[in-house]
Write a protein that holds these residues in place. Structure first.
Motif, PDB file in Angstrom:
ATOM      1  N   UNK B  55       3.450   3.895  -7.305  1.00  0.00           N
ATOM      2  CA  UNK B  55       2.443   4.944  -7.120  1.00  0.00           C
ATOM      3  C   UNK B  55       1.107   4.540  -7.723  1.00  0.00           C
ATOM      4  N   UNK B  58      -0.706   1.991  -5.611  1.00  0.00           N
ATOM      5  CA  UNK B  58      -1.347   2.558  -4.419  1.00  0.00           C
ATOM      6  C   UNK B  58      -2.617   3.324  -4.765  1.00  0.00           C
ATOM      7  N   UNK B  59      -2.764   3.674  -6.027  1.00  0.00           N
ATOM      8  CA  UNK B  59      -3.944   4.441  -6.437  1.00  0.00           C
ATOM      9  C   UNK B  59      -5.213   3.585  -6.352  1.00  0.00           C
ATOM     10  N   UNK B  61      -7.896   0.994  -5.016  1.00  0.00           N
ATOM     11  CA  UNK B  61      -8.380   0.602  -3.689  1.00  0.00           C
ATOM     12  C   UNK B  61      -8.167  -0.881  -3.404  1.00  0.00           C
TER      13      UNK B  61
END
Lengths: 372, 556, 525
Positions: B55, B58-59, B61
């Motif tokens: 998670x 994916x935060x 960029x």
């Protein structure tokens, strides 16, 4: 010679927390250091709305519905993340707060597919609907893209993952980490694209998920829902709950069994159960329907002359059982009879069986299954 | 060169502080992306829950999960670069994706490829342009020596007056005296919040718990802001010296520079400077040969604007999901690893050595009338001489635009400027007649913040500019609090043709969302974003009517 | 448990041995996980790399059945390093000096040779536990299902006594009970040596008390345990009543057990399903199940709680207490005219020392943990505070013993058995609940991947596992959770009756079977 580890054992005698006061809606109330404002509003039944709050979890501050006015602060503050301080002046309901709350509820309603979900979905599943109605927020304002992608591909039989109805309060993620300690799910992406996920967007069964169902029970929208209970949604009758104890391991979790008519339709964890404080495991949460299994014995059985077991009335069966014992007793004496009780039956069952052996036969030829 | 094994990478970082980001970068660099295998290995090594690590990855960029993603070109599509042909650059590069403003507004349009930045003016430009010299009679603080020869090397830094403050402070001042000096200078945070630096340092000095930490916030993510980049590129030792001073004043023993991902060249320059400073005992176990010890670590972000928010930054450093923390408690008592921590912006920090050398009065007197000190303004957009200008606080905005920077293009006029990068919204019309000091600008409903000013001349469509700005906020919203997560998206949609086609309803919705965001958001991002729509409606009501009305026509 | 469940997130050092808690007591394990998140250190000793081991700061992979060696060596280190709580030993225990002398014989290097756990790790575990402000021990059947089960428990008690880690918040010796009312079963007197409330049957005063209460004198002599009784079936024992236990599947040495029950003249089984055991009965009496029965149960922390009926039972099923009291009356026994579970429970409380202060109405809100000696007593969440229940804590001088059978050329592999998260015991309940099969469709033999190769097995293929008592066919699952040379299976699935293999020996005191250790041979099938 005995040596000593430390000088004196440090007795952990925490000093009782100091009592302070603050003003809550014009009334002086007391609190102990470390309490948040929402703790205090709850204690005084102020009914401050919230969606991301679960008293078992660390304060998070996502939904901002629990905002209160704090004298001296320009903006309202989230009561769940604000620690109470002496002499604070707190107001829980003002026109400004109610306006923000309504706008927030309209915003939340705008990103969601369904506001009305079946109450069998889970313990907290009606929370969002209730607030939408309380704030009269079905206005259709703020329409736009909806967030979350449902995982219809997840074929697990317990947890519905309908993220179209997710409002990203992260209660599921937090309960999985803080309450259950499994860390099976987390937050993927950011902003409006936030999605609750397992690692690599996989199925729950391939993750660290233990199917304890805690995420279901804390979800305020029914996005995560109890598939086993929902399978009974067409069972007629009103849902009634009965408090009892889980039938599995020795922890003794308190549960509220949901029934409709003569059928158990699901299980809710009891948030105030002393052993579990709202927690359950996959067995306690989902393995309840054995009770209604067609294999259940409904009639006494007696072995016939043909060597097979046949259905019988209680009268016949008890007679047959009694006669057998009587005969053995008469022929072989009282030390020829033995009783085995069960650690899964109620205490009264065990007590009665040992009473049967002791008061009936006068022996101690009784045991339970704890040795296996 | 041999490709390092997983174990070698773990051995290199496992026992370093804040190891997650460097490990992610090490695997990202080595493999060209972050594979599932890499994430599994890192999670196991650092004992992090795999889902959490996934998670968190994916935060950011810039962390790619596709093979080859690390080297795929990213093109700035920030507000200024959009004016300067970003769309064409994006379309012309194979496999290119857009990225938010990477702080090159003075030199558009930047393209990030792996660890290299290419800009419109020059291929693989190593260094930020130097700040233009100030007009005669203007004294600078942080830029005073930045143009000196070889200022970025330790020799050049020393030759132009560097590393004088630190030995002076350690030898001649007690920590308390240094705190008094910083207090007296009235230096305040230059990253946007404007909190008095002396008070912050004193709070950390007084706080219980060790080790204490100095964090230099170099995650300069605000579109239109590129001042910290020029400071670090040309004056890296000033950053180091000032952090050591902060450590001495507060009793901290470790420091981090948290640098944004998009400044790879700056990373190399800082790393070199840190090595030089360590070799010269300006940091390390025996600073200036005394018993004072201060260890400095360089950490690189991975592409998330919110990590410029100090508590998100701390979570990011700690390897956690970079949501902002709830405050209080504040970082001065519960910062890095829940211990007392100073988080200061680059510009704030580098103001300190000149203050130590020249005194508090000198610094205060740099400002105009009763405003103390200076502020670096990153000026870009439709302006003749874009760049970083260190202005005395209180300088009129129009003086900066016209006299210092040459005004807008020939025959054009200034339609609007942004303030605080994007976070201050727009100033336009009569409100352009304002002095560059925080109280004056706040009186106009905006704020100076980190000092990014983007200029838009009379040819620009302010609806487009506002949409691009709001899209940025929506892209960078962390997703933690409802008003920001939903609000930034709804406002973006409404600036892009969605929402009610009745102007009154449109304005009601946009105002209601904006007010609730401003007053209930959990951090500055959500509070600031609606200033864009608020100022748009204030200065350009006809354009709003036109925008909504056009759509209404188009719908029929 | 000596300490309440709420204490589980309070220790600073947690020592879990022989407890697969995340699978067998998942909700209790959540408290341990919270303690870890709060900064507590976790030591896990288990032959298998169970999920709890993944959370551990220190994992001690001991060879099955070598617990006592490990624990003696830990005591050795604690003594050697001067981490002993001398004041506690002086004030609260007996035989401390003897014990401290005794453990000098067992250095970690000695234990390493037996248990396979590195001496340095034993040192570390001992130092952590020995220096803990609040050290807590948790164990389950991995400690007790051995021929030396009692000795293993005594070793754990010794550790707690020598460090004073008992009788305080966040400490204690905490066995996790496996079944929802196994505690209540013992409390109720369904034991061959105790009346209700652990009143010893061989004490004439107790005999007198119960003669008066029951209207008939009971033997002073203890009864045989169930294990012995099964041995005596067809011989001295001719008739048996078994309530709610699928003995045939859950007990070791299945063939022997089945044969024993078949040799009875008369077998009455009370159950909710026609289990493998019920199928052997002369009379099967249908009982009400969970959710249909009013009653009480007592959990692992001695908390007495109410069970409530939510739905009516199927057909003619009846509560156990009713069935047995009717049976008693038919036989002609006097004093069995009970009308309700409440009446039964209230008699139990009246006669029990530990429940004496309770009655049916008082337990409505689950507030009490026994002992509750009199009405108005608040209950006893934590045992042994200030004083041990039986006076002073007694150190026991334990020696290590090998398991009843050890690996040899014919049976070169250690088999250990246990339970899994998604199934419960013999699956009479979980196997009949929808969806559980999704998580656990079949039983498998967990084998280390290197052993899978070395033994010519294949992941997902069949193997034949044999012991001196029998053999079973089972699918192989390659997993690092099993160490090399040790395999694991649960006894839950009727089609993989693992308990035909086990049953090599019994603890001489409790007669608990050594279900955790069984040398076997594993071959491709």
């Amino acid at each position: 010679m005995i040596r000593r580890a430390t000088e004196e054992p440090v007795t952990q005698q925490p000093t009782p927390p100091a009592i302070h006061t603050l003003t809550l809606d014009g009334e002086e109330v007391s609190f102990t250091a470390g309490e948040t404002l929402i703790d205090i509003t709850y204690r005084h039944h102020k009914d401050v709305p919230n969606l991301c709050y679960d008293p078992r979890l660390e304060p998070f501050g996502a939904c901002r519905l629990c905002i209160v006015e704090l004298e001296g602060a320009n903006n309202p503050v989230a009561s769940c993340t604000t620690l109470a301080e002496p002499n604070m002046v707190v107001t829980t309901r003002t026109a400004r707060l109610e306006t923000h709350r309504r706008v927030l509820m309209e915003m939340v309603a705008s990103e969601n597919r369904d506001i009305d979900v079946d109450p069998l979905s889970g313990y907290a599943s009606q929370q969002m609907r209730e607030l939408v109605d309380q704030y009269d927020a079905r206005t259709g304002r703020f329409q736009g893209e909806q967030s979350g992608t449902s995982r219809e591909d997840d074929d697990n039989p317990f947890i519905k993952r309908d993220y179209d109805n997710c409002i990203s309060c992260y209660r599921c993620v937090r309960v999985c980490a803080e309450q259950e300690g499994d860390y099976a799910i987390s937050v993927m992406n950011r902003g409006f694209d936030t999605q609750i996920t397992t690692e690599f967007e996989g199925l729950l069964v391939d993750s660290a998920c233990t199917f304890c169902g805690q995420c279901i029970q804390t979800c305020p929208t029914g996005a995560l829902a109890d598939l086993k209970a929902l399978a009974n949604k067409d069972v007629p009758g009103e849902t009634v709950t009965t408090r009892t104890i889980c039938p599995y391991c020795g922890v003794g979790c308190t549960v509220d069994v949901m029934t409709r008519g003569e059928q158990i339709v699901g299980v809710l964890p009891a948030m105030d159960g002393p052993a579990n404080e709202g927690a359950l495991c996959v067995k306690g949460q989902f393995a309840f329907d054995f009770v209604h299994h067609p294999d259940r014995l409904a009639t006494p059985l007696v072995r016939g002359d043909d060597g097979e077991l046949h259905e019988a009335s209680w009268d016949e069966a008890l007679d047959r059982a009694a006669t057998g014992f009587r005969k053995v007793l008469d022929e072989h004496g009282r030390h020829s009879v033995y009783g085995v009780a069960s650690g899964r039956a109620p205490t009264e069952a065990c007590y009665m069986l040992q009473r049967f052996i002791r008061a009936g036969f006068g022996t101690n030829q009784i045991d339970n299954c704890s040795r296996a | 060169m041999n490709t390092p094994t997983n174990q070698e990478l773990f051995d290199a970082w496992r026992h370093e502080p804040a190891p997650l980001l460097p490990l992610l970068h090490a695997f990202h660099d080595r493999d060209g992306y972050l594979s599932e295998g890499a994430m599994r290995a890192i999670a196991k090594e650092l004992r992090l829950p795999l889902a959490d690590l996934f998670g968190t990855v994916t935060f950011y960029h810039h962390l790619s999960r596709e093979p080859g993603g690390h080297q795929a070109p990213r093109v700035c599509t920030g507000p200024v670069c959009q004016l300067k042909g970003a769309a064409q650059v994006l379309a012309s590069l194979d496999g290119a994706t857009s990225m938010p403003c990477p702080g090159r507004c003075d030199d558009p349009v930047p393209v990030l490829v792996g660890d290299k930045v290419f800009t419109g003016a020059e291929l693989d430009r190593a260094r930020s342009p130097l700040p233009p010299p100030p007009p005669d009679g203007i004294d600078e603080c942080v830029f005073a020596a930045i143009r000196a020869t070889a200022r970025d090397s330790i020799e050049g830094y020393r030759a132009s007056g560097g590393y004088r403050a630190l030995p002076t402070a350690i030898e001649k001042m007690r920590p308390g005296e240094l705190l008094d000096l910083v207090d007296a200078s009235q230096l305040a945070g230059r990253g946007g919040a404007g909190f008095p630096t002396g008070r912050k340092w004193r709070a950390v000095a007084d706080a219980e718990g060790t080790p204490k930490t100095i964090v230099c916030n170099a995650d300069e993510g605000e579109p239109g802001c590129f001042k910290d980049r020029v400071l670090m590129d040309h004056d890296p030792h000033a950053v180091i010296e000032s952090m050591a001073l902060a450590a001495y004043a507060t009793g901290a023993s470790r420091g981090f520079i948290y640098l944004r991902y998009e400044y790879p060249e700056t990373y190399r320059l800082l790393a070199r400077a840190i090595a030089e400073a360590e070799a010269a005992d300006m940091i390390g176990n025996a600073v200036c040969g005394t018993g004072f010890s201060f260890h400095l670590y360089l950490r690189r972000g991975a592409g998330a604007y919110i990590c410029g928010e100090e508590t998100s930054l701390l979570n990011s450093l700690e390897g956690k999901h970079p949501f902002p923390r709830n405050r209080p408690p504040f970082p001065v008592t519960h910062g890095y690893e829940n211990l007392p921590t100073v988080v200061n912006n680059v510009e704030t920090l580098v103001s300190v050595p000149p203050i130590v050398v020249h005194g508090a009065d000198w610094y205060r007197d740099l400002g105009l009338s009763d405003h103390p000190g200076t502020k670096v303004i990153s000026l870009s957009g439709d302006i003749k001489r874009p760049g970083n200008y260190e202005v005395p606080i209180g300088l009129p905005l129009m003086s900066l635009l016209q006299d210092w920077a040459g005004g807008p293009g020939e025959g054009r006029s200034v339609q609007a400027v942004t303030m605080a990068g994007l976070s201050g919204g727009f100033l336009a019309g009569e409100d352009l007649d304002v002095a560059l000091d925080e109280p004056s600008i706040r009186a106009k409903g905006s704020f100076l913040g980190a000092g990014g000013i983007m200029v838009f001349d009379d040819t620009r469509d302010m609806i487009d500019v506002a949409h691009s700005a709001m899209e940025f906020f929506a892209h960078e919203s962390c997703g933690k609090c409802f008003p920001c997560r939903i609000g930034t998206r709804r406002l973006t949609e409404r600036l892009n043709g969605a929402g009610p086609d009745d102007v009154t309803q449109w304005v009601d919705e946009v105002s209601d969302i904006g007010e609730t965001m401003k007053q209930t958001s959990a951090c500055g991002l959500g509070m600031a974003a609606p200033l864009i729509t608020e100022s748009l409606m204030k200065y350009f009501p006809e354009r709003v009517t036109e925008h909504v009305g056009n759509r209404r026509g188009a719908n029929r | 448990m000596s300490n309440p469940l709420v204490d589980m997130d309070k220790p600073d050092v947690i020592f879990c041995i022989g407890t697969n808690m995340t699978e067998c007591h998942p909700v209790a394990a959540t408290r341990i996980k919270r303690a870890i998140a709060r900064g507590a250190k976790l030591i896990v000793a288990d032959p298998r790399r169970i999920p709890l081991a993944d959370l551990a700061d220190l994992y001690l992979p001991l060879r099955v059945g070598s617990d006592a060696a490990l624990l003696l060596a830990m005591a050795h280190v604690i003594e050697r390093e001067g981490l002993v709580d001398a004041a506690f030993i002086d004030e609260r225990t007996v035989d401390g000096e003897l014990f401290l002398e005794h453990v000098r014989k067992f250095p970690p290097e000695w234990a390493e040779r037996i248990s396979g756990v590195r001496a340095e790790d034993i040192e570390r575990a001992a130092l952590w536990y020995g220096t803990a402000e609040r050290g807590a021990i948790y164990y389950t059947l991995g400690i007790t299902e051995h021929i030396c089960g009692v000795e293993n428990v005594q070793c754990l008690c010794n550790l707690a006594l020598m460090t004073g880690n008992i009788g305080r918040e966040g400490t204690g010796i905490n066995p996790m009970r496996g079944q929802n009312n196994i505690q209540g079963a013992g409390d109720s007197g369904a034991l061959p040596n105790n009346y209700v409330g652990f009143q010893a049957v061989d004490d004439p005063a107790h005999q007198k008390k119960f003669t008066k209460a029951y209207g008939r004198e009971t033997d002073l002599e203890k009864g045989p345990t169930k294990v012995t009784a099964l041995e005596m079936c067809g011989d001295r024992i001719k008739a048996m009543v078994i309530a709610g236990e699928n003995t045939v599947v859950s007990d070791p040495d299945r063939d022997h057990c089945e044969h024993a029950l078949k040799s009875l003249d008369h077998l009455v089984v009370i159950d909710i399903f026609l289990t493998e055991t019920a199928q052997l009965a002369d009379v099967v009496l249908p009982a009400t199940a969970w959710g249909e029965t009013d009653g009480t149960c007592t959990n692992t922390e001695r908390r007495v709680q109410r069970l409530r009926a939510a739905v009516p039972p199927p057909g003619d099923a009846k509560p156990d207490w009713w069935i047995v009291s009717q049976l008693a009356q038919r036989i002609g026994f006097k004093g069995f005219e009970f009308e309700s579970a409440k009446e039964v429970f209230n008699e139990l409380c009246e006669l029990s020392a530990t429940y004496h202060g309770l009655d049916w109405d008082r337990i409505e809100h689950s507030e009490y943990q026994w002992p509750v000696p009199h009405a108005g007593h608040p209950g006893t969440p934590r045992l042994h505070e200030g004083e041990f229940v039986n006076g002073r804590g007694i150190f026991k001088l334990i020696e290590y013993r090998d398991p009843a059978e050890t690996i040899n050329d014919d049976y070169p592999v250690w088999l250990t058995t246990g339970r899994r998260l998604a199934s419960y015991h013999t699956r009479t309940q979980t196997g009949r609940s929808a969806g559980i099969d999704y998580l656990l469709p079949e039983e498998t033999l967990e084998v280390n991947p290197s052993d899978v190769d070395a033994w010519g097995l294949a992941d997902g293929e069949w193997a034949e596992v044999s012991s001196p008592r029998g053999s079973v066919r089972i699918k192989v699952r390659a997993t690092d959770r099993s160490p090399r040379g040790t395999v694991f299976a649960s006894f839950s699935f009727a089609d993989v009756p693992v308990n035909v293999l086990t049953g090599s020996g019994y603890d001489p005191i409790t007669e608990t079977a050594e279900l955790k250790v069984c040398p076997v041979r594993v071959e491709p099938a």
